[in-house]
Design an enzyme around this catalytic site. Sequence first.
Site, PDB file in Angstrom:
ATOM      1  N   ARG A  41      60.110  37.456 -58.494  1.00  0.00           N
ATOM      2  CA  ARG A  41      61.356  37.847 -59.162  1.00  0.00           C
ATOM      3  C   ARG A  41      61.131  38.539 -60.509  1.00  0.00           C
ATOM      4  O   ARG A  41      62.070  38.750 -61.274  1.00  0.00           O
ATOM      5  CB  ARG A  41      62.269  36.625 -59.325  1.00  0.00           C
ATOM      6  CG  ARG A  41      62.736  36.083 -57.972  1.00  0.00           C
ATOM      7  CD  ARG A  41      63.843  35.055 -58.087  1.00  0.00           C
ATOM      8  NE  ARG A  41      64.190  34.518 -56.781  1.00  0.00           N
ATOM      9  CZ  ARG A  41      65.150  35.012 -55.991  1.00  0.00           C
ATOM     10  NH1 ARG A  41      65.857  36.055 -56.380  1.00  0.00           N
ATOM     11  NH2 ARG A  41      65.402  34.478 -54.815  1.00  0.00           N
ATOM     12  N   ASP A  71      69.443  44.745 -57.760  1.00  0.00           N
ATOM     13  CA  ASP A  71      68.733  44.747 -59.039  1.00  0.00           C
ATOM     14  C   ASP A  71      67.355  45.389 -58.913  1.00  0.00           C
ATOM     15  O   ASP A  71      66.959  46.200 -59.756  1.00  0.00           O
ATOM     16  CB  ASP A  71      68.537  43.308 -59.549  1.00  0.00           C
ATOM     17  CG  ASP A  71      69.800  42.797 -60.248  1.00  0.00           C
ATOM     18  OD1 ASP A  71      70.737  43.592 -60.443  1.00  0.00           O
ATOM     19  OD2 ASP A  71      69.827  41.599 -60.585  1.00  0.00           O
ATOM     20  N   THR A  84      68.793  42.387 -48.473  1.00  0.00           N
ATOM     21  CA  THR A  84      69.422  41.155 -48.927  1.00  0.00           C
ATOM     22  C   THR A  84      70.257  40.559 -47.812  1.00  0.00           C
ATOM     23  O   THR A  84      71.065  41.252 -47.180  1.00  0.00           O
ATOM     24  CB  THR A  84      70.307  41.289 -50.184  1.00  0.00           C
ATOM     25  OG1 THR A  84      71.096  40.099 -50.296  1.00  0.00           O
ATOM     26  CG2 THR A  84      71.272  42.447 -50.130  1.00  0.00           C
ATOM     27  N   ILE A  85      70.051  39.274 -47.577  1.00  0.00           N
ATOM     28  CA  ILE A  85      70.845  38.599 -46.545  1.00  0.00           C
ATOM     29  C   ILE A  85      72.313  38.533 -46.952  1.00  0.00           C
ATOM     30  O   ILE A  85      73.177  38.354 -46.106  1.00  0.00           O
ATOM     31  CB  ILE A  85      70.340  37.168 -46.244  1.00  0.00           C
ATOM     32  CG1 ILE A  85      70.455  36.242 -47.453  1.00  0.00           C
ATOM     33  CG2 ILE A  85      68.914  37.187 -45.722  1.00  0.00           C
ATOM     34  CD1 ILE A  85      70.321  34.763 -47.100  1.00  0.00           C
ATOM     35  N   LYS A 115      85.609  13.109 -34.375  1.00  0.00           N
ATOM     36  CA  LYS A 115      85.828  12.127 -35.438  1.00  0.00           C
ATOM     37  C   LYS A 115      85.326  12.549 -36.814  1.00  0.00           C
ATOM     38  O   LYS A 115      85.450  11.780 -37.762  1.00  0.00           O
ATOM     39  CB  LYS A 115      85.215  10.784 -35.048  1.00  0.00           C
ATOM     40  CG  LYS A 115      83.714  10.793 -34.861  1.00  0.00           C
ATOM     41  CD  LYS A 115      83.223   9.384 -34.529  1.00  0.00           C
ATOM     42  CE  LYS A 115      81.723   9.363 -34.360  1.00  0.00           C
ATOM     43  NZ  LYS A 115      81.207   8.055 -34.004  1.00  0.00           N
ATOM     44  N   GLY A 175      74.698  32.166 -50.678  1.00  0.00           N
ATOM     45  CA  GLY A 175      75.270  33.440 -51.114  1.00  0.00           C
ATOM     46  C   GLY A 175      76.177  33.217 -52.300  1.00  0.00           C
ATOM     47  O   GLY A 175      77.259  32.679 -52.136  1.00  0.00           O
ATOM     48  N   ARG A 176      75.737  33.613 -53.491  1.00  0.00           N
ATOM     49  CA  ARG A 176      76.521  33.280 -54.663  1.00  0.00           C
ATOM     50  C   ARG A 176      77.489  34.346 -55.094  1.00  0.00           C
ATOM     51  O   ARG A 176      78.528  34.045 -55.660  1.00  0.00           O
ATOM     52  CB  ARG A 176      75.590  32.907 -55.819  1.00  0.00           C
ATOM     53  CG  ARG A 176      75.112  31.466 -55.664  1.00  0.00           C
ATOM     54  CD  ARG A 176      74.198  31.046 -56.765  1.00  0.00           C
ATOM     55  NE  ARG A 176      74.845  31.087 -58.066  1.00  0.00           N
ATOM     56  CZ  ARG A 176      74.198  30.944 -59.202  1.00  0.00           C
ATOM     57  NH1 ARG A 176      72.890  30.765 -59.190  1.00  0.00           N
ATOM     58  NH2 ARG A 176      74.836  31.000 -60.347  1.00  0.00           N
ATOM     59  N   TYR A 214      68.195  28.187 -46.497  1.00  0.00           N
ATOM     60  CA  TYR A 214      66.770  28.403 -46.228  1.00  0.00           C
ATOM     61  C   TYR A 214      66.497  28.551 -44.736  1.00  0.00           C
ATOM     62  O   TYR A 214      65.508  29.153 -44.351  1.00  0.00           O
ATOM     63  CB  TYR A 214      65.956  27.257 -46.828  1.00  0.00           C
ATOM     64  CG  TYR A 214      66.150  27.183 -48.327  1.00  0.00           C
ATOM     65  CD1 TYR A 214      65.439  28.042 -49.151  1.00  0.00           C
ATOM     66  CD2 TYR A 214      67.082  26.340 -48.897  1.00  0.00           C
ATOM     67  CE1 TYR A 214      65.639  28.042 -50.518  1.00  0.00           C
ATOM     68  CE2 TYR A 214      67.298  26.325 -50.262  1.00  0.00           C
ATOM     69  CZ  TYR A 214      66.577  27.177 -51.069  1.00  0.00           C
ATOM     70  OH  TYR A 214      66.777  27.188 -52.426  1.00  0.00           O
ATOM     71  N   GLU A 215      67.394  28.033 -43.901  1.00  0.00           N
ATOM     72  CA  GLU A 215      67.217  28.123 -42.453  1.00  0.00           C
ATOM     73  C   GLU A 215      67.313  29.558 -41.958  1.00  0.00           C
ATOM     74  O   GLU A 215      66.823  29.876 -40.868  1.00  0.00           O
ATOM     75  CB  GLU A 215      68.308  27.292 -41.747  1.00  0.00           C
ATOM     76  CG  GLU A 215      68.255  25.805 -42.017  1.00  0.00           C
ATOM     77  CD  GLU A 215      68.830  25.406 -43.374  1.00  0.00           C
ATOM     78  OE1 GLU A 215      69.269  26.292 -44.132  1.00  0.00           O
ATOM     79  OE2 GLU A 215      68.821  24.202 -43.669  1.00  0.00           O
TER      80      GLU A 215
END
Lengths: 555, 555
Positions: free
Chosen positions: A146, A177, A204-205, A243, A252-253, A424-425
């Site tokens: 990063r 970015d 990017t996902i 139930k 995803g922010r 993360y999956e």
Amino acid sequence: MRDLSPLQKARLNYNPKLAGALVKGIKNVKISFSGATSAVKDENEIKELFKDVYGQPIASFSDKGESLSMLNKNVGVILSGGQAPGGHNVIAGLYDALKQANSSNKLYGFLGGPSGIIDSEYIEFNDEFINEYRNTGGFDIIGSGRTKLETEEQFEKTLATCNALNISAIVIIGGDDSNTNACMLAQWLKAKNTGIQVIGCPKTIDGDLKNSQIEISFGFDTAAKTYSELVGNIQRDANSAKKYWHFIKLMGRSATHVGLEVALQTQPNIALISEEVEAKKQSLKSIVDYITDVVVKRANAGKNFGVALIPEGLIEFIPEMKTMISALNDILASLEKESSFVNAQNEEKYSIISAKLDNESAGVFNSLPSLIKAQLLMDRDPHGNVQVSKIETEKLLIEMVKANLKQRSDFKGKFSEQAHFFGYEGRCAAPSNFDADYCYSLGYNAFALISAGLSGYLSCIKNLTEPAANWKAGGVPLTMMMNMEKRHGKMKPVIQKALVDLNGPVFKEFETNREKYALEDCYVYPGAIQYFGPAEVCDCTTLTLQLEQKVAVQC
Amino acid sequence: MRDLSPLQKARLNYNPKLAGALVKGIKNVKISFSGATSAVKDENEIKELFKDVYGQPIASFSDKGESLSMLNKNVGVILSGGQAPGGHNVIAGLYDALKQANSSNKLYGFLGGPSGIIDSEYIEFNDEFINEYRNTGGFDIIGSGRTKLETEEQFEKTLATCNALNISAIVIIGGDDSNTNACMLAQWLKAKNTGIQVIGCPKTIDGDLKNSQIEISFGFDTAAKTYSELVGNIQRDANSAKKYWHFIKLMGRSATHVGLEVALQTQPNIALISEEVEAKKQSLKSIVDYITDVVVKRANAGKNFGVALIPEGLIEFIPEMKTMISALNDILASLEKESSFVNAQNEEKYSIISAKLDNESAGVFNSLPSLIKAQLLMDRDPHGNVQVSKIETEKLLIEMVKANLKQRSDFKGKFSEQAHFFGYEGRCAAPSNFDADYCYSLGYNAFALISAGLSGYLSCIKNLTEPAANWKAGGVPLTMMMNMEKRHGKMKPVIQKALVDLNGPVFKEFETNREKYALEDCYVYPGAIQYFGPAEVCDCTTLTLQLEQKVAVQC
């Protein structure tokens, strides 16, 4: 012990489909150009900042136009930021094109992200090594990082590394970015007449790096499909056991494209969209009331179960929460110096904080369950700020809905909950056929742009809802996607992020149907990503892309 | 809006492979028998309790032996207990055999589990309805439930329902407890000369309903593969980002077959096996020390990341934790009546409790992070007992490892964590080809057992590591698998659960390699379940079964 799973072995032999525009091979690709381009906004500022790469024309590859020069080109490649399925295929496509152009060309991979080029840590790719990573997930081939490439000193070191390795082009695989920084580097290298080119690839996902030219970033397809598989499985469980209410937070922010795509794929009872929350200035209370209403209505119809999707970034889109957290950051900074606060038990701490907040923020703070109050105080980031990403929003909503239900005299049902978080999956899942093909094409295409002598461009493959044979290829000047935005108090040039368009066809499709999803059981079960079956099962891309391109939804 | 995903549509048309022994069709199956059987233990007690169904011979189907009678038979089917992938195919196989035998036969599905037959809530299956559920996951076709069929009154009502619908056989799809009750019902119905038969089918994702006759329960294959997909994806992320330790809890409280299979499939750095913890009487401290050691060794090799698998039931296998929780249940029962305790803040509550526990239990309790102490006090079950299933064991271990690392002067690395729990993601996944085929065969075979006039049998398909054409079919008397065990203070007949055999080939394979998994990065990435590709990718069953049957591991 084994080295590879049967699927890993089988996928190594998959031949990714190359975009039709490139399929005749790198030596036969021809290039043509549109007219000059501009920026999405703030043209003058962008032009001033990127004097030498601003306004370049859009490039298109086909069998008409100028031939590319097949000069000897060594290239360096960098993976930047969070993982996205298909990154390895971008590198494989780049490698194949580069070697087809000239077998003496070299491809270097910089290790651990942008810091690898600064510190000159790298490997040289060869056939054997690259073949182990074809069609695989993850960024483990060279690692990612990063570090932001943005200072003069970093650029100088980058240049030194390139000169030492006789590298004449850098490919940066990253999000908005990283590609903004790629453009800064391109400008710097061009201004210095180094002859070193920079090409970006849209990753990017989150799916928020898209615009009039870029249809989608890679990784979104696979990640959204992986989350859809899981959400679908949980829905089938909810609908069988009858139930539990499952509250599922999705990674995803900043944008809710993933949440929206998963909602269309699976048709859950509730899906919150951050962009809508912000646009309608919804309060936490109104969101909790909305969820509670659905829970009550379903319970009254005998259904004490359901599924709700929560976007990871939700809290930051609720105006009153943003205000409260920002005030909390200030208050905690001073309180942390007072031993009477530091040594207090949690409940006392809450009272002290509440007394220092203004009325509105105190109300919001006090309305939070103690689990969440505790999370706000724990584990702050290196600057002492609340770590919003550590707040378990799914549990926050569960606790508040529970409290709300106790007040509702019209609720006669039961509410038992399960909380999940998926992120993360999906980031490192093995790429779908779509992402494998798209990424391979993006990488191959990046070398075509390099061969055309271009710099400051983003690799661009279009027409993605059609079969790969009809995919177009070309390059978009990075400055064309930029505008000025405030970051940490300063105006900076950035690639404009695409948030969910509340007037667009994707959100509209959801909006039209969500009441039906809420009360009836319209669950769809997408199941696991398939690689070998019928085309409609294996090769279709997301509903988001199909709806955006207004093609008849095929699958 | 859509009704079905492309994969759902495609899977509806999958033709499940029928066991070779049954493939000529229900009318051509012939039956033969072995000699009388006994029980795994406590023969006399079991014989006494199951006078009329005890000791029956094992039945085998092939093209030699007696023909089956194709009398008119209406059948009722029940889904009992937790979901497992493939349940719908058991019903589809049963339906197809029943209709092939005689098109006027009727199949009734009792709604919401065993309570459906007691309360006479049912549907009658027809082609159109059953066709919508072929090869799908979930138990939503008729729902499931956890009512135990065991009282005289329930048996009377069951009989009344059967008589009213002219039902001459009941198929109960369930785990060890449900099949124990199936056997009690079979005994009761036979003793009363009702002529109504009962046949069980072995279901549970936990994989603990297996023995000398039953190779595996259905659902284990799909669930373990789904968890393996997710764990593999997370490993690829860990190995790409190189900055997180992921602690992943996997569903399954009483046995660790799922955890062990996932560990063999994915080769994570750490996998705890509850049976080993119990056998070696490991303390919580020794488990935390073991994990800490691996974290430190990896950090010292520059690897501040890893993946650890935690079985959901771990805590109940740690002797000192079991003792402490049991003491806590007693103490809380009396403390809850004291308002000074009820109104106390959490920290005070912990001191009060600690003072009342004996030294050893107090030590264990005090060693727990406050998050976990709080979970022990919150949300108790209807009997006031601590809900062990709500304890976030993965977070417990994370917090204790963190605390431990602070004491370790040899630790120079970083430890950042992510916690996950996977369970609901796998229970209702669309069945793998293996489970689709196996379940269809189990259901078809159940009707063959009914046609042979048998009762008190479990449907049995064997030779499962071979292609379906070589699968054997037959029935095992339920009493053969039983012994007496203490339940809630009373001795009861139960089907013996299969825990992980620490001397068996599956655990041995793991034990031999785990040190290598711990320190090197041996990650395998199984990827998503595939339905359409090459046989080695799509049709192989678990490594557990391959190792148990000592066949050369093929995939």
